[in-house]
Motif scaffolding. Structure first.
Motif, PDB file in Angstrom:
ATOM      1  N   VAL A   1      19.831 -42.465  -0.160  1.00  0.00           N
ATOM      2  CA  VAL A   1      19.119 -43.292   0.801  1.00  0.00           C
ATOM      3  C   VAL A   1      17.990 -42.548   1.491  1.00  0.00           C
ATOM      4  O   VAL A   1      17.120 -43.145   2.082  1.00  0.00           O
ATOM      5  N   ILE A   2      18.053 -41.221   1.446  1.00  0.00           N
ATOM      6  CA  ILE A   2      16.987 -40.469   2.107  1.00  0.00           C
ATOM      7  C   ILE A   2      16.285 -39.554   1.114  1.00  0.00           C
ATOM      8  O   ILE A   2      15.079 -39.502   1.050  1.00  0.00           O
TER       9      ILE A   2
ATOM     10  N   VAL B   1      10.587 -40.248   7.321  1.00  0.00           N
ATOM     11  CA  VAL B   1      11.976 -39.927   7.642  1.00  0.00           C
ATOM     12  C   VAL B   1      12.031 -39.219   8.995  1.00  0.00           C
ATOM     13  O   VAL B   1      12.866 -39.535   9.848  1.00  0.00           O
TER      14      VAL B   1
ATOM     15  N   ARG C   1      11.485 -41.765  11.749  1.00  0.00           N
ATOM     16  CA  ARG C   1      12.636 -42.630  11.993  1.00  0.00           C
ATOM     17  C   ARG C   1      13.757 -41.858  12.686  1.00  0.00           C
ATOM     18  O   ARG C   1      14.418 -42.369  13.587  1.00  0.00           O
TER      19      ARG C   1
ATOM     20  N   TYR D   1      15.235 -42.667  16.333  1.00  0.00           N
ATOM     21  CA  TYR D   1      16.658 -42.944  16.438  1.00  0.00           C
ATOM     22  C   TYR D   1      17.291 -42.084  17.526  1.00  0.00           C
ATOM     23  O   TYR D   1      18.023 -42.576  18.390  1.00  0.00           O
TER      24      TYR D   1
ATOM     25  N   GLU E   1      19.831 -46.127   7.387  1.00  0.00           N
ATOM     26  CA  GLU E   1      18.938 -45.868   6.257  1.00  0.00           C
ATOM     27  C   GLU E   1      19.397 -46.638   5.024  1.00  0.00           C
ATOM     28  O   GLU E   1      18.580 -47.177   4.281  1.00  0.00           O
ATOM     29  N   ARG E   2      20.698 -46.684   4.828  1.00  0.00           N
ATOM     30  CA  ARG E   2      21.222 -47.394   3.655  1.00  0.00           C
ATOM     31  C   ARG E   2      21.035 -48.898   3.796  1.00  0.00           C
ATOM     32  O   ARG E   2      20.714 -49.594   2.838  1.00  0.00           O
TER      33      ARG E   2
ATOM     34  N   PRO F   1      15.875 -48.927   5.178  1.00  0.00           N
ATOM     35  CA  PRO F   1      15.184 -47.675   5.466  1.00  0.00           C
ATOM     36  C   PRO F   1      14.232 -47.746   6.669  1.00  0.00           C
ATOM     37  O   PRO F   1      13.988 -46.727   7.312  1.00  0.00           O
ATOM     38  N   ASN F   2      13.726 -48.902   6.976  1.00  0.00           N
ATOM     39  CA  ASN F   2      12.817 -49.009   8.129  1.00  0.00           C
ATOM     40  C   ASN F   2      13.580 -49.273   9.429  1.00  0.00           C
ATOM     41  O   ASN F   2      13.027 -49.112  10.511  1.00  0.00           O
ATOM     42  N   HIS F   3      14.833 -49.682   9.295  1.00  0.00           N
ATOM     43  CA  HIS F   3      15.714 -50.066  10.399  1.00  0.00           C
ATOM     44  C   HIS F   3      15.039 -50.211  11.757  1.00  0.00           C
ATOM     45  O   HIS F   3      15.261 -49.419  12.659  1.00  0.00           O
TER      46      HIS F   3
END
Length: 431
Positions: free
Chosen positions: A20-21, A36, A39, A43, A421-422, A425-427
């Motif tokens: 996922v990353i 990444v 994000r 977070y 992320e899973r 990915p933009n969450h």
């Protein structure tokens, strides 16, 4: 891209999902994956915002980054090495984890509220996990039975609560189990910095505390699931019910139940007796163990139920759904009698039933929902696989009670980021 935070997540069906990353979060790799870094920074700006001091917020992100970087060990020294050695002060990070007086619930609550809004949990799962240890100085360590080990071994045991859904999972909290001999040993308590207010509690009591705490957060409540260690505890079931929490908890065949039409009443005062009049409910009916009840079932008691598993695939099995009174209001449990569901699974081809559950869900609950919830608890094993295998939940080497809980909270934060992320990915933040 360089190897690093190459977290090949295990999906809920035991298959290896795509990364996922896909890259580490050290400075070199971040240059190749700035999104990444952005994000992750956003977070942690959110989930660590409740920490009072800026260096605490910075250290929280650093430690979680170290947990997510590739590497076999997730203890402090290798974490510092993966973060760049000289650019990160070992002593400062060690103090932050072991001694700094920040409340781990600040992180756990923020992560739960952030992630649950995305994964929309179908259930909360209570469980515990063993952490093998050498020596006798780590808080709570002793020779004790661990389901993780499948035997008695020298270990710590942590009780945990997790929110689960088809979209992912997130831990809602961890609580270290302190055996009675630990609680009664002032010298070991001082050495492990166990707070004065921490007293002995059983694992189900610790689980009840975790559920009550999460129920006060801004997350949707969901039915609580758990194995027999929790379901057999009538006090836990009573507490959950009193708090308005639904549950579907596994129970053993030795548990006693009454038929739903059992009459409980306060017995009349005996003529000539002294003292206060009777006030406790009683019944002349003897309870039956679940095993005895099963022996009297006929074929009509069983029905074939089809329901969707967490991956959307159809499961078909045989179940019995019976209304019972599971608590004895006089002799043992001191609870008001109330009807509950007794759920029993007996799959075709098996010589005897395989599992039993007790649930306080409403009497009109559909059999498919009861069966699906009863079978959902197994997802916790896959959650532990990532928490331990990829994020080092069981790698804390310090001897601080608070440090253990700090470590668990930051493992939770790292896990939450990977779950988001899973899922997306933009969450973006919901709302």
């Amino acid at each position: 891209m360089a190897e690093g935070l190459c977290s090949r997540l295990t999906n809920w069906h035991g298959m290896v999902a795509a990364s996922v990353i896909g890259a580490g979060i050290d400075d070199e790799v971040i240059g190749a994956a700035p999104e990444v870094k952005d994000r992750l920074a956003a977070y942690f700006a959110e989930v660590a915002s409740g920490l009072v001091r800026s260096e605490q917020r910075r250290n929280a992100e650093l430690y979680a980054r170290g947990l997510m970087e590739a590497g076999a060990r997730k203890s402090l020294e290798p974490i510092v090495g993966r973060l760049g050695g000289g650019s990160v002060e070992y002593e400062a990070l060690q103090h932050f984890i072991a001694d700094s007086p920040w409340n781990p619930e600040v992180i756990e609550r923020a992560v739960a509220e952030r992630v649950c809004a995305v994964i929309e949990p179908a259930a909360w799962v209570l469980d515990d996990t063993g952490v093998p240890k050498d020596g006798k100085h780590s808080p709570g360590v002793k020779r004790q039975y661990s389901g993780t080990l499948g035997k008695i071994g020298n270990c710590q045991i942590a009780v945990s609560l997790h929110a689960v859904s088809t979209k992912g999972t997130v831990p809602l909290g961890f609580q270290l189990y302190l055996p009675e001999d630990w609680c009664q040993d002032p010298k070991r308590r001082r050495a492990a910095k166990v707070p004065a207010g921490v007293e002995f509690q059983t694992k189900p009591a610790l689980g009840g505390e975790l559920v009550a705490r999460a129920a006060g957060w801004k997350i949707r409540r969901a039915p609580v699931l758990g194995d027999q260690a929790y379901g057999n505890d009538a006090k836990l079931r009573a507490r959950l019910h009193a708090d308005g929490i639904d549950y579907v908890l596994a129970v053993g065949p030795e548990c006693d139940v009454f038929a739903p039409d059992t009459v409980f009443a306060v017995p009349p005062r005996k003529p000539g007796s002294r003292g206060p009049a009777p006030s406790a409910l009683a019944t002349a009916t003897e309870p039956q163990s679940i095993a005895q009840l099963l022996a009297n079932f006929d074929e009509d008691a069983w029905q074939t139920v089809a329901f969707r598993d967490s991956d959307g695939e159809q499961i078909v099995s045989r179940f019995a759904f019976v209304r019972v009174i599971a608590a004895h209001p006089v002799d043992r449990d001191r609870q008001a009698p109330r009807e509950e569901w007794l759920i029993i699974e007996w799959p075709e081809g098996h010589e005897q039933p395989t599992d039993c559950w007790i649930s306080n869900l409403p009497a009109d609950t559909e059999p498919e929902r009861l069966a699906r919830l009863a079978r959902l608890r197994w997802m916790i094993e896959l959650d532990y696989r990532q928490l331990k295998g990829e994020l080092g939940l069981d790698h804390y080497e310090g001897r601080s009670y608070l440090g253990f809980h700090h470590h668990c909270a930051l493992v939770t934060a790292a896990h939450g980021f990977l779950t988001l992320e899973r899922a997306d990915p933009n969450h973006p933040r919901p709302g």
